[in-house]
Write an enzyme that holds these catalytic residues in place. Structure first.
Site, PDB file in Angstrom:
ATOM      1  N   GLU A   1       3.196  -4.005 -14.746  1.00 40.70           N
ATOM      2  CA  GLU A   1       2.779  -5.390 -14.565  1.00 40.70           C
ATOM      3  C   GLU A   1       3.953  -6.347 -14.810  1.00 40.70           C
ATOM      4  OE1 GLU A   1       0.004  -6.181 -13.362  1.00 40.70           O
ATOM      5  OE2 GLU A   1      -1.687  -5.058 -14.177  1.00 40.70           O
TER       6      GLU A   1
ATOM      7  N   ASP B   1       0.211   7.098 -11.433  1.00 39.93           N
ATOM      8  CA  ASP B   1      -0.519   6.522 -12.562  1.00 39.93           C
ATOM      9  C   ASP B   1      -1.946   7.043 -12.656  1.00 39.93           C
ATOM     10  OD1 ASP B   1      -1.390   5.234 -10.255  1.00 39.93           O
ATOM     11  OD2 ASP B   1      -0.510   3.309 -10.758  1.00 39.93           O
TER      12      ASP B   1
ATOM     13  N   ASN C   1       0.530  -9.349  -7.584  1.00 43.71           N
ATOM     14  CA  ASN C   1       1.446 -10.001  -8.528  1.00 43.71           C
ATOM     15  C   ASN C   1       2.791  -9.283  -8.598  1.00 43.71           C
ATOM     16  OD1 ASN C   1       0.833  -7.667  -9.915  1.00 43.71           O
ATOM     17  ND2 ASN C   1      -0.164  -8.672 -11.646  1.00 43.71           N
TER      18      ASN C   1
ATOM     19  N   HIS D   1       3.184  -5.956  -8.957  1.00 47.55           N
ATOM     20  CA  HIS D   1       3.264  -4.735  -9.765  1.00 47.55           C
ATOM     21  C   HIS D   1       3.506  -3.520  -8.881  1.00 47.55           C
ATOM     22  CE1 HIS D   1      -1.334  -4.370  -9.461  1.00 47.55           C
ATOM     23  NE2 HIS D   1      -0.955  -3.158  -9.107  1.00 47.55           N
TER      24      HIS D   1
HETATM   25  C1  GLP Z   1      -3.129  -0.507  -7.876  1.00 42.81           C
HETATM   26  C2  GLP Z   1      -2.245   0.752  -8.056  1.00 42.81           C
HETATM   27  C3  GLP Z   1      -0.938   0.598  -7.369  1.00 42.81           C
HETATM   28  C4  GLP Z   1      -1.197  -0.001  -6.004  1.00 42.81           C
HETATM   29  C5  GLP Z   1      -1.619  -1.434  -6.134  1.00 42.81           C
HETATM   30  C6  GLP Z   1      -2.037  -2.094  -4.825  1.00 42.81           C
HETATM   31  O1  GLP Z   1      -3.480  -1.132  -9.031  1.00 42.81           O
HETATM   32  N1  GLP Z   1      -2.022   1.181  -9.406  1.00 42.81           N
HETATM   33  O2  GLP Z   1      -0.277   1.847  -7.292  1.00 42.81           O
HETATM   34  O3  GLP Z   1      -0.031   0.032  -5.221  1.00 42.81           O
HETATM   35  O4  GLP Z   1      -2.584  -1.594  -7.121  1.00 42.81           O
HETATM   36  O5  GLP Z   1      -3.295  -1.683  -4.433  1.00 42.81           O
HETATM   37  P1  GLP Z   1      -3.901  -1.887  -2.985  1.00 42.81           P
HETATM   38  O6  GLP Z   1      -3.154  -0.942  -2.110  1.00 42.81           O
HETATM   39  O7  GLP Z   1      -5.356  -1.516  -3.106  1.00 42.81           O
HETATM   40  O8  GLP Z   1      -3.687  -3.280  -2.617  1.00 42.81           O
END
Ligand code: GLP
Length: 247
Positions: free
Chosen positions: A143, A67, A136, A138
């Site tokens: 989402e 992404d 959440n 995702h």
């Molecule tokens: C972000 C990314 C995801 C990631 C998630 C968790 O928004 N787009 O690819 O896995 O949130 O992030 P973190 O590893 O900082 O908890």
């Protein structure tokens, strides 16, 4: 789903690195699906070290990131392109031309979604997709409520995701409101998925995932339909007492 529980974030990063090293040994031309966020940072550090020690060669590897934020130029320090350059690409022997991330400022957003999905088909799908999980549930930026059968598309980020990612920006209001993300269907095309979860913040999402209920309001549950998912988590993410967190 193969479930591996390790003590802490350090062990999680080491284990994830070992799995990626093994994959690239098996197939030096592997396509790796990569993720951003705090969770894979340790894995990237381990991979940089393994590359420096000659344990993994990225010469023939290609990468596809999940992404990118909409509105941030690829040279913006908070763009996922710059994140990947800083944390991995610039420190390993991969040619930039083999690394792919959606463009967050294309002339035509819909066209960029189609281009990226076609790229996944052309050079992929990934042999191994590294994934984090949002609080959440995702995955990528899919989402809750996302189309469980969607391909690369534009999403509006939820307030909770923007708040969770605000730590990477100077001001909360700088966090973009939209992103371009591989869809759940695109993610499920990968041959193997390596899902990482660290810290108490993820315990609720992990619990929901392990309960195994498919729910459109919990995007990670789509992974239950994939034949080869390896979940590596630390004790804290499993809901046991643990001290570490990905930060
Ligand atoms: C972000 C990314 C995801 C990631 C998630 C968790 O928004 N787009 O690819 O896995 O949130 O992030 P973190 O590893 O900082 O908890």
């Amino acid at each position: 789903m193969e479930v591996i529980i390790v003590n802490d974030y350090e062990q999680l990063s080491q284990r994830a690195c070992d799995i990626i090293v093994e994959q690239v040994h098996m197939n030096p031309e592997s396509v790796l699906g990569l993720a951003t966020g705090g969770t894979p940072l340790g894995t990237y550090r381990e991979l940089v070290q393994a590359n420096g020690n000659g344990k993994i060669d990225f010469t023939h590897v290609s990468t596809l990131n999940l992404d990118e934020y909409i509105g941030l130029d690829s040279s913006h320090p908070q763009s996922y392109r710059q994140f990947m350059k800083r944390e991995l690409f610039d420190a390993i022997n991969i040619s930039e031309t083999r690394t792919h991330i959606p463009d967050g400022r294309p002339d035509d957003l819909e066209e960029e979604c189609r281009r990226y999905e076609a790229l996944i088909e052309a050079i992929g799908p990934p042999d191994l997709q590294l994934l984090g999980i949002g609080e959440n549930g995702h995955i990528g930026f899919n989402e809750p409520g996302s189309d469980m059968d969607g391909e690369t598309h534009i999403v509006e980020l939820t307030e909770s995701t923007r708040a969770a990612n605000a730590r990477f920006f100077d001001k909360d209001e700088d966090v973009p409101a939209h992103a371009i993300t591989m869809g759940i269907r695109s993610i499920l095309k990968s041959k193997r998925i390596l899902l990482l979860a660290s810290g108490e913040r993820k315990a609720r999402a992990i619990k929901r995932l392990l309960q195994g209920e498919k729910d459109v309001n919990f995007p990670a549950s789509a992974l239950l339909a994939h034949p080869h998912v390896t979940l590596v988590m630390d004790q804290a993410a499993y809901g046991m007492k643990g001290e570490t967190d990905a930060g």
